[in-house]
Design an enzyme around this catalytic site. Structure first.
Site, short mmCIF file in Angstrom:
data_model
loop_
_atom_site.label_atom_id
_atom_site.label_comp_id
_atom_site.label_asym_id
_atom_site.label_seq_id
_atom_site.Cartn_x
_atom_site.Cartn_y
_atom_site.Cartn_z
N ALA A 68 33.95 41.01 38.67
CA ALA A 68 32.53 41.31 38.84
C ALA A 68 32.19 41.12 40.32
O ALA A 68 32.98 40.55 41.07
CB ALA A 68 31.70 40.37 37.98
N GLN A 70 30.26 39.09 41.84
CA GLN A 70 30.31 37.69 42.27
C GLN A 70 31.57 36.99 41.78
O GLN A 70 31.56 35.80 41.44
CB GLN A 70 29.05 36.94 41.81
CG GLN A 70 27.81 37.30 42.62
CD GLN A 70 27.98 36.98 44.11
OE1 GLN A 70 28.64 36.01 44.48
NE2 GLN A 70 27.40 37.80 44.97
N SER A 71 32.68 37.71 41.73
CA SER A 71 33.94 37.13 41.26
C SER A 71 34.47 36.04 42.21
O SER A 71 34.70 36.30 43.39
CB SER A 71 35.00 38.23 41.15
OG SER A 71 36.28 37.66 40.98
N ASN A 72 34.66 34.87 41.66
CA ASN A 72 35.26 33.78 42.43
C ASN A 72 36.76 34.00 42.58
O ASN A 72 37.38 33.59 43.56
CB ASN A 72 35.01 32.44 41.74
CG ASN A 72 33.53 32.19 41.55
OD1 ASN A 72 32.80 32.08 42.53
ND2 ASN A 72 33.09 32.12 40.31
N CYS A 74 38.23 36.93 42.93
CA CYS A 74 38.44 37.89 44.01
C CYS A 74 38.30 37.21 45.37
O CYS A 74 39.09 37.44 46.29
CB CYS A 74 37.48 39.07 43.87
SG CYS A 74 37.93 40.14 42.47
#
Ligand code: PLP
Length: 320
Positions: A68, A70-72, A74
């Protein structure tokens, strides 16, 4: 031995939450995996120590992954790509017109290339991005959502051992952790099983019905176990999942998450995130109120990170 890079600051601390324990009437402590290190930390860095060892072993030059906006996961992948001198391509679902805030800002600072897509087209966009990188000779290596495969999940069996070593005198009765793509809980469940842990690992589901998440977690635990040549087999019935706190869906912060974030910040000076740990802590607090735990149970809340999303919209302006 499974190859592993050293890219984190381990062991992460375990701390008692004295003021919160008094307030909630329980014995609560916290495992600080928000402090694993790379570019503001979180649980994915542990998994990536294993996954990236394999990427290097096969001669990859580019990391390709997905999440997503706000992927942590990534963000942590982008940080470690930079650290290893690799290129990083992130396929993010969301609106390209979004402000570059929170994790997206950090992704950009870390030099990742971002390809925007929708949730529905994510898998297709990921495949196209990977194929193009391959054709361009970038030697891409594909990391699945949340680095949740058998290899990544091994990291949390190792993390379980780390925790048990820290709490040998007084092991917890419960470990409570946010669970989404399942690799974190899978590793913890495998670690618990192989060390004959007397307590339970309870996953607070962030975005899946309990039955589905139990299947995923058991599958990943067995994948990790078979790589480690473990004889223990986990079944979905062995996996503890609570799906009472799915709210209005993934990434939708409600008053429950907001209250949990404020409570941890005000009573302990610890930041939670709006998507995962805020939801898991809200679930934990509700279960405590409902008398789910025995009065003397020792509960370990496993912090999995995610702090940068606090600084992203719409969360930031909804939090105060
Ligand atoms: C990814 C993530 C989780 C969930 O971990 P899974 O291994 O995907 O279940 C929990 N908390 C944070 C902050 C995360 O980024």
């Amino acid at each position: 031995m499974i190859a592993r890079l050293k890219l984190t600051h381990l062991p992460t601390p375990v701390e008692p939450l004295l003021r919160l324990s008094t307030q909630l009437g329980v014995r609560l402590s916290i495992k600080r995996d928000d402090l694993t290190g790379p570019a503001l930390g979180g649980n994915k860095a542990r998994k990536l120590e294993y996954v990236l060892a394999e990427a290097l072993a096969v001669g990859a030059k580019t990391l390709v992954t997905v999440g997503a906006a706000q992927s942590n996961h990534c963000r942590q992948t982008a940080a470690l790509a930079a650290r290893l001198g690799m290129k990083c391509i992130l396929v993010l679902s969301g609106d390209a017109g979004n402000a570059a805030d929170g994790n997206v800002l950090v992704d950009q600072l870390l030099g990742a290339e971002i390809i925007w897509t929708t949730k529905e087209r994510r898998a297709e966009t990921l495949k196209a991005a990977f194929d193009k990188a391959w054709e361009d000779g970038l030697r891409p290596y594909l990391i699945p959502l949340g680095a949740s495969n058998g290899l990544g999940s091994i990291a949390y069996a190792t993390a379980f051992d780390e925790m048990l070593g820290q709490l040998l005198e007084e092991p917890p009765d419960w470990i409570v952790v946010a669970s989404s793509s399942g690799g974190t809980q899978a590793g913890l469940a495998l670690g618990a099983k192989r060390s004959k842990f007397g307590g339970r690992v309870l996953g607070i589901s962030i975005d899946h019905p309990a039955g589905e998440l139990r299947e995923t977690v058991a599958f990943l635990a067995n994948e990790a176990g078979s790589r480690l040549k473990e004889k223990n087999i986990l079944h979905p019935e062995d996996i503890w999942v609570c799906d009472d706190y799915l709210g209005s869906g993934y990434g939708v912060m409600s008053v429950a998450e907001r209250n949990a974030i404020h409570l941890f910040a005000n009573t302990e000076g610890i930041l939670l995130d709006p998507v995962y740990t805020g939801r898991a802590a809200a679930g934990l607090m509700d279960l405590i109120r409902k008398g789910y735990f025995q009065p003397n149970d020792k509960i370990l809340f496993w912090h999995t990170g995610g702090i940068p999303a606090l600084f992203a919209e719409p969360y930031a302006s909804q939090l105060c």
